[in-house]
Design an enzyme around this catalytic site. Structure first.
Site, PDB file in Angstrom:
ATOM      1  N   SER A 129       0.832  -1.197   0.000  1.00  0.00           N
ATOM      2  CA  SER A 129       0.000   0.000   0.000  1.00  0.00           C
ATOM      3  C   SER A 129       0.875   1.259   0.000  1.00  0.00           C
ATOM      4  O   SER A 129       1.632   1.481  -0.946  1.00  0.00           O
ATOM      5  CB  SER A 129      -0.948  -0.043   1.202  1.00  0.00           C
ATOM      6  OG  SER A 129      -1.945   0.935   1.103  1.00  0.00           O
ATOM      7  N   ASP A 160      -9.745  -4.041  -5.478  1.00  0.00           N
ATOM      8  CA  ASP A 160      -8.925  -3.046  -4.789  1.00  0.00           C
ATOM      9  C   ASP A 160      -9.127  -1.693  -5.453  1.00  0.00           C
ATOM     10  O   ASP A 160      -9.060  -1.578  -6.685  1.00  0.00           O
ATOM     11  CB  ASP A 160      -7.453  -3.474  -4.878  1.00  0.00           C
ATOM     12  CG  ASP A 160      -6.531  -2.662  -3.989  1.00  0.00           C
ATOM     13  OD1 ASP A 160      -6.844  -1.498  -3.673  1.00  0.00           O
ATOM     14  OD2 ASP A 160      -5.466  -3.200  -3.623  1.00  0.00           O
ATOM     15  N   HIS A 214      -8.035  -4.706  -1.120  1.00  0.00           N
ATOM     16  CA  HIS A 214      -6.832  -4.034  -0.652  1.00  0.00           C
ATOM     17  C   HIS A 214      -6.404  -4.640   0.686  1.00  0.00           C
ATOM     18  O   HIS A 214      -7.223  -4.872   1.570  1.00  0.00           O
ATOM     19  CB  HIS A 214      -7.094  -2.541  -0.485  1.00  0.00           C
ATOM     20  CG  HIS A 214      -5.860  -1.744  -0.248  1.00  0.00           C
ATOM     21  ND1 HIS A 214      -4.950  -1.478  -1.246  1.00  0.00           N
ATOM     22  CD2 HIS A 214      -5.357  -1.173   0.884  1.00  0.00           C
ATOM     23  CE1 HIS A 214      -3.946  -0.766  -0.752  1.00  0.00           C
ATOM     24  NE2 HIS A 214      -4.167  -0.579   0.536  1.00  0.00           N
TER      25      HIS A 214
END
Length: 317
Positions: free
Chosen positions: A166, A261, A291
């Site tokens: 991320s 995501d 995600h």
């Protein structure tokens, strides 16, 4: 040249356990307060305690902490997990939207990477927004990269990799670009970029994802980026959004992302640009994965972690 298989985006391709996991995440998060409403400190404490969608992090008894000097004053903590025999370093940059997360919340993942790749994992406790907005976090990651390059042989060899999840994927890409500029060469041999954010002006998938309770919503991204870049008008300069950088002469990279995501396009676009710039790049897309999916036990999680370690071993030789 292979093309992205459209079947990956077919609802029928989503494994049953991934469907069940996504339903559980939606239920777990339906009443979860927004971090910007309760404050970053309370949200960080909740994540550390496992109060929310992510499991409580398990700490490794093998971990130790090194302190390195920060240019301009202060120190940067580095969390180190070594394999039985090390041949170099995997520099890890944690996720959490540049606001949440810590270097000690991925210990079990980093143990696995260390043991399978024979790299000492070093996770950086970089400064977080909103207390320390851009460029504090990237500056800490760059300082850690310089330190690792200088001291890499102290960890058993000269093989160097970088990676993160991320925001950590974003910071890894930014760090690679900064190191190439500072050194005039690419010192890292591999980049493991897991559902990263590479366009902080937002790709179409980030804009259009909406408010589905699947870990990362459009509003989450908006507030994370606003905290990281307060008062910054142009959010697509290369040092902020590496998708817009000159990507020539970078190391081989693996991009990992799920089809559910909000940052799907970030990985699709960055993978394409990485290859177009003449670098080796691989893309692993997981049907229905959300995600942050590798934080949860599922067949796709185990497959992804195996793919990551296989890539690192192949790239490092």
């Amino acid at each position: 040249m292979s093309e992205l298989d459209p079947a990956l985006f077919d609802e029928a391709a989503i494994p049953a356990d991934t469907r069940s996991l996504n339903a559980a995440i939606t239920e777990l998060t339906k009443d979860l307060p927004n971090w910007w409403d309760v404050g970053a400190a309370q949200a960080r404490a909740a994540r550390a305690n496992g109060d929310g969608p992510f499991p409580a992090p398990e700490k490794s008894p093998r971990a130790r902490v090194l302190m390195i000097d920060r240019p301009g004053g202060g120190t940067i903590p580095l969390r180190v997990i070594a394999p039985a025999a090390s041949r170099g370093v995997y520099l890890h940059l944690h996720g959490g939207g540049w606001v949440l997360g810590t270097a000690d919340q991925q210990d079990r993942l980093l143990e696995r990477i260390a043991d399978v790749t024979h790299l000492t994992t070093i996770s950086v406790e970089y400064r977080l927004a909103p207390e320390h907005p851009f460029p504090a976090g990237p500056d800490d990651c760059e300082a850690a990269a310089h330190w690792v390059i200088e001291h890499g042989r102290d960890f058993g060899g000269d093989r160097l990799a970088i990676g993160g999840e991320s925001a950590g994927g974003h910071l890894s890409a930014v760090t690679l670009l900064r190191m190439r500029t500072a050194l005039g060469r690419m010192p890292f041999h591999a980049a493991n970029l897991v559902f990263g954010a590479y366009d902080l002006g937002f790709t179409p998938s980030a804009r259009q994802f909406g408010e589905q309770r699947l870990i990362l919503r459009t509003s989450d991204m908006q507030h994370f980026v606003d905290a990281f870049l307060p008062g910054v008008g142009d959010r697509r300069t290369p040092d902020i959004s590496p998708l817009y950088a000159d990507l020539r002469d970078l190391c081989p990279a693996l991009f990992t992302v799920g089809t559910k995501d909000a940052l799907l396009d970030d990985s699709l676009f960055m993978h394409a640009r990485w290859r177009a710039a003449g670098n080796h790049a691989e893309l692993a897309v997981y049907p229905g994965a959300v995600h942050g999916f590798i934080a949860f036990p599922s067949a796709q999680t185990f497959a992804s972690i195996e793919r990551q370690t296989t890539f690192l071993n192949a790239a490092l030789g």
